[in-house]
Design a protein around this motif. Sequence first.
Motif, PDB file in Angstrom:
ATOM      1  N   ALA A  10       0.802  -1.231   0.000  1.00  0.00           N
ATOM      2  CA  ALA A  10       0.000   0.000   0.000  1.00  0.00           C
ATOM      3  C   ALA A  10       0.832   1.277   0.000  1.00  0.00           C
ATOM      4  CB  ALA A  10      -0.969  -0.008   1.171  1.00  0.00           C
ATOM      5  N   ALA A  11       1.913   1.326   0.758  1.00  0.00           N
ATOM      6  CA  ALA A  11       2.711   2.556   0.810  1.00  0.00           C
ATOM      7  C   ALA A  11       3.309   2.869  -0.561  1.00  0.00           C
ATOM      8  CB  ALA A  11       3.807   2.443   1.869  1.00  0.00           C
ATOM      9  N   SER A  12       3.828   1.854  -1.243  1.00  0.00           N
ATOM     10  CA  SER A  12       4.409   2.069  -2.579  1.00  0.00           C
ATOM     11  C   SER A  12       3.334   2.466  -3.586  1.00  0.00           C
ATOM     12  CB  SER A  12       5.119   0.804  -3.056  1.00  0.00           C
ATOM     13  OG  SER A  12       6.201   0.496  -2.213  1.00  0.00           O
ATOM     14  N   ILE A  13       2.190   1.789  -3.520  1.00  0.00           N
ATOM     15  CA  ILE A  13       1.087   2.109  -4.432  1.00  0.00           C
ATOM     16  C   ILE A  13       0.591   3.525  -4.175  1.00  0.00           C
ATOM     17  CG2 ILE A  13      -1.319   1.529  -4.971  1.00  0.00           C
ATOM     18  CD1 ILE A  13      -0.498  -1.449  -4.513  1.00  0.00           C
ATOM     19  N   ALA A  14       0.440   3.888  -2.915  1.00  0.00           N
ATOM     20  CA  ALA A  14      -0.018   5.244  -2.566  1.00  0.00           C
ATOM     21  C   ALA A  14       0.967   6.296  -3.075  1.00  0.00           C
ATOM     22  CB  ALA A  14      -0.215   5.367  -1.058  1.00  0.00           C
ATOM     23  N   ALA A  15       2.256   6.022  -2.989  1.00  0.00           N
ATOM     24  CA  ALA A  15       3.265   6.981  -3.464  1.00  0.00           C
ATOM     25  C   ALA A  15       3.190   7.155  -4.980  1.00  0.00           C
ATOM     26  CB  ALA A  15       4.662   6.528  -3.047  1.00  0.00           C
ATOM     27  N   ILE A  16       3.021   6.054  -5.702  1.00  0.00           N
ATOM     28  CA  ILE A  16       2.883   6.142  -7.166  1.00  0.00           C
ATOM     29  C   ILE A  16       1.651   6.957  -7.519  1.00  0.00           C
ATOM     30  CG2 ILE A  16       2.379   4.805  -9.261  1.00  0.00           C
ATOM     31  CD1 ILE A  16       4.130   2.533  -7.973  1.00  0.00           C
ATOM     32  N   TYR A  17       0.540   6.642  -6.868  1.00  0.00           N
ATOM     33  CA  TYR A  17      -0.706   7.349  -7.155  1.00  0.00           C
ATOM     34  C   TYR A  17      -0.597   8.835  -6.795  1.00  0.00           C
ATOM     35  CZ  TYR A  17      -5.716   8.182  -7.546  1.00  0.00           C
ATOM     36  OH  TYR A  17      -6.954   8.664  -7.927  1.00  0.00           O
ATOM     37  N   ALA A  18       0.056   9.149  -5.677  1.00  0.00           N
ATOM     38  CA  ALA A  18       0.196  10.540  -5.245  1.00  0.00           C
ATOM     39  C   ALA A  18       0.869  11.391  -6.317  1.00  0.00           C
ATOM     40  CB  ALA A  18       0.978  10.609  -3.938  1.00  0.00           C
ATOM     41  N   THR A  19       1.896  10.858  -6.949  1.00  0.00           N
ATOM     42  CA  THR A  19       2.577  11.605  -8.017  1.00  0.00           C
ATOM     43  C   THR A  19       1.620  11.905  -9.159  1.00  0.00           C
ATOM     44  OG1 THR A  19       4.701  10.610  -7.442  1.00  0.00           O
ATOM     45  CG2 THR A  19       4.501  11.551  -9.653  1.00  0.00           C
ATOM     46  N   HIS A  20       0.807  10.918  -9.544  1.00  0.00           N
ATOM     47  CA  HIS A  20      -0.144  11.127 -10.636  1.00  0.00           C
ATOM     48  C   HIS A  20      -1.234  12.124 -10.245  1.00  0.00           C
ATOM     49  CE1 HIS A  20       1.324   8.223 -13.604  1.00  0.00           C
ATOM     50  NE2 HIS A  20       1.718   7.515 -12.559  1.00  0.00           N
ATOM     51  N   VAL A  21      -1.669  12.087  -8.986  1.00  0.00           N
ATOM     52  CA  VAL A  21      -2.688  13.027  -8.518  1.00  0.00           C
ATOM     53  C   VAL A  21      -2.118  14.445  -8.483  1.00  0.00           C
ATOM     54  CG1 VAL A  21      -4.047  13.724  -6.494  1.00  0.00           C
ATOM     55  CG2 VAL A  21      -4.005  11.324  -7.204  1.00  0.00           C
ATOM     56  N   GLU A  22      -0.930  14.594  -7.943  1.00  0.00           N
ATOM     57  CA  GLU A  22      -0.347  15.923  -7.720  1.00  0.00           C
ATOM     58  C   GLU A  22       0.233  16.558  -8.972  1.00  0.00           C
ATOM     59  OE1 GLU A  22       2.376  14.808  -4.641  1.00  0.00           O
ATOM     60  OE2 GLU A  22       0.839  14.995  -3.071  1.00  0.00           O
ATOM     61  N   LYS A  23       0.644  15.752  -9.949  1.00  0.00           N
ATOM     62  CA  LYS A  23       1.331  16.307 -11.120  1.00  0.00           C
ATOM     63  C   LYS A  23       0.665  16.012 -12.448  1.00  0.00           C
ATOM     64  CE  LYS A  23       5.659  16.359  -8.759  1.00  0.00           C
ATOM     65  NZ  LYS A  23       7.038  16.088  -8.691  1.00  0.00           N
ATOM     66  N   VAL A  61       7.961  -1.910  -5.896  1.00  0.00           N
ATOM     67  CA  VAL A  61       6.763  -1.766  -6.724  1.00  0.00           C
ATOM     68  C   VAL A  61       6.971  -0.573  -7.653  1.00  0.00           C
ATOM     69  CG1 VAL A  61       4.287  -1.283  -6.726  1.00  0.00           C
ATOM     70  CG2 VAL A  61       5.251  -2.810  -4.991  1.00  0.00           C
ATOM     71  N   VAL A  62       6.869  -0.824  -8.966  1.00  0.00           N
ATOM     72  CA  VAL A  62       7.089   0.232  -9.958  1.00  0.00           C
ATOM     73  C   VAL A  62       5.838   0.536 -10.774  1.00  0.00           C
ATOM     74  CG1 VAL A  62       9.581  -0.129 -10.106  1.00  0.00           C
ATOM     75  CG2 VAL A  62       8.040  -1.399 -11.640  1.00  0.00           C
ATOM     76  N   GLY A  63       4.771  -0.203 -10.521  1.00  0.00           N
ATOM     77  CA  GLY A  63       3.514   0.045 -11.203  1.00  0.00           C
ATOM     78  C   GLY A  63       2.450  -0.870 -10.647  1.00  0.00           C
ATOM     79  N   TYR A  64       1.205  -0.511 -10.915  1.00  0.00           N
ATOM     80  CA  TYR A  64       0.102  -1.356 -10.462  1.00  0.00           C
ATOM     81  C   TYR A  64      -1.090  -1.168 -11.382  1.00  0.00           C
ATOM     82  CZ  TYR A  64      -2.099   2.774  -8.327  1.00  0.00           C
ATOM     83  OH  TYR A  64      -2.686   3.999  -8.125  1.00  0.00           O
ATOM     84  N   ALA A  65      -1.967  -2.159 -11.333  1.00  0.00           N
ATOM     85  CA  ALA A  65      -3.192  -2.114 -12.136  1.00  0.00           C
ATOM     86  C   ALA A  65      -4.243  -2.961 -11.436  1.00  0.00           C
ATOM     87  CB  ALA A  65      -2.941  -2.657 -13.536  1.00  0.00           C
ATOM     88  N   TYR A  85      -1.368   2.541 -13.211  1.00  0.00           N
ATOM     89  CA  TYR A  85      -0.436   3.628 -12.928  1.00  0.00           C
ATOM     90  C   TYR A  85       0.977   3.060 -12.837  1.00  0.00           C
ATOM     91  CZ  TYR A  85      -4.495   6.468 -11.921  1.00  0.00           C
ATOM     92  OH  TYR A  85      -5.683   7.150 -12.033  1.00  0.00           O
ATOM     93  N   VAL A  86       1.926   3.784 -13.409  1.00  0.00           N
ATOM     94  CA  VAL A  86       3.332   3.389 -13.406  1.00  0.00           C
ATOM     95  C   VAL A  86       4.131   4.499 -12.734  1.00  0.00           C
ATOM     96  CG1 VAL A  86       5.317   2.832 -14.887  1.00  0.00           C
ATOM     97  CG2 VAL A  86       3.029   1.995 -15.481  1.00  0.00           C
ATOM     98  N   ARG A  87       5.122   4.102 -11.946  1.00  0.00           N
ATOM     99  CA  ARG A  87       5.980   5.077 -11.275  1.00  0.00           C
ATOM    100  C   ARG A  87       6.620   5.990 -12.310  1.00  0.00           C
ATOM    101  NH1 ARG A  87      10.431   2.529  -7.481  1.00  0.00           N
ATOM    102  NH2 ARG A  87      11.723   2.828  -9.324  1.00  0.00           N
ATOM    103  N   ALA A  88       6.687   7.273 -12.028  1.00  0.00           N
ATOM    104  CA  ALA A  88       7.115   8.284 -12.999  1.00  0.00           C
ATOM    105  C   ALA A  88       8.454   7.954 -13.650  1.00  0.00           C
ATOM    106  CB  ALA A  88       7.171   9.658 -12.338  1.00  0.00           C
ATOM    107  N   ASP A  89       9.400   7.445 -12.901  1.00  0.00           N
ATOM    108  CA  ASP A  89      10.725   7.156 -13.469  1.00  0.00           C
ATOM    109  C   ASP A  89      10.757   5.869 -14.288  1.00  0.00           C
ATOM    110  OD1 ASP A  89      10.480   5.456 -11.253  1.00  0.00           O
ATOM    111  OD2 ASP A  89      12.607   5.586 -10.751  1.00  0.00           O
TER     112      ASP A  89
END
Length: 183
Positions: A10-23, A61-65, A85-89
């Motif tokens: 969850a922490a990794s997924i939340a971080a990936i999602y946060a980037t997409h929400v914020e940017k 975790v670098v992405g999720y679906a 969602y995929v991690r920005a990098d």
Amino acid sequence: MLRSAEVGDAASIAAIYATHVEKGSASFDTVPRTVAETEQKIRDITEKGWPFLVATQAGDVVGYAYASQFRDRPAYGFACEDSIYVRADQVGQGIGSQLLAALIEQSTAFGFRQMIAVIGGGEPASVALHGKMGFEHAGRMRSVGRKFGRWLDSVYMQIALGEGDGSAPGREPDEGSREREER
């Protein structure tokens, strides 16, 4: 590597999602989900037997679906919506294609017959990914979201899963759910 999501992700997924929400404009959320909300999302989806996948590299975790029923009403029980969602990098490395291919396969195995992509902001990369995987354009809702001081469209794309509407499913929607809705 792809695997089923676990609450511990969850922490990794939340971080990936946060980037997409914020940017980004792919999500129409304006405040990212908390880790606790993400843990509950994982539980809600997996308890229903719906697929929730993560892509990992070196244990990270670098992405999720995941797929969830398209709408809550019983007659939608054979249609799902994908979220990916995929991690920005890691964008552009083929992770989204791997996740979406596996999600289609697992959603078909679950018994979904249609998959809908609701692409916030009409994000070109997401439209291209879904098109590459066989989704067809199903519609566009213009200026239905507002984020970062601009109006955003939602693009709808769709793909038939398994037999699609070529045959009746082995079960019908839960009639008891209809009675609950009418109360």
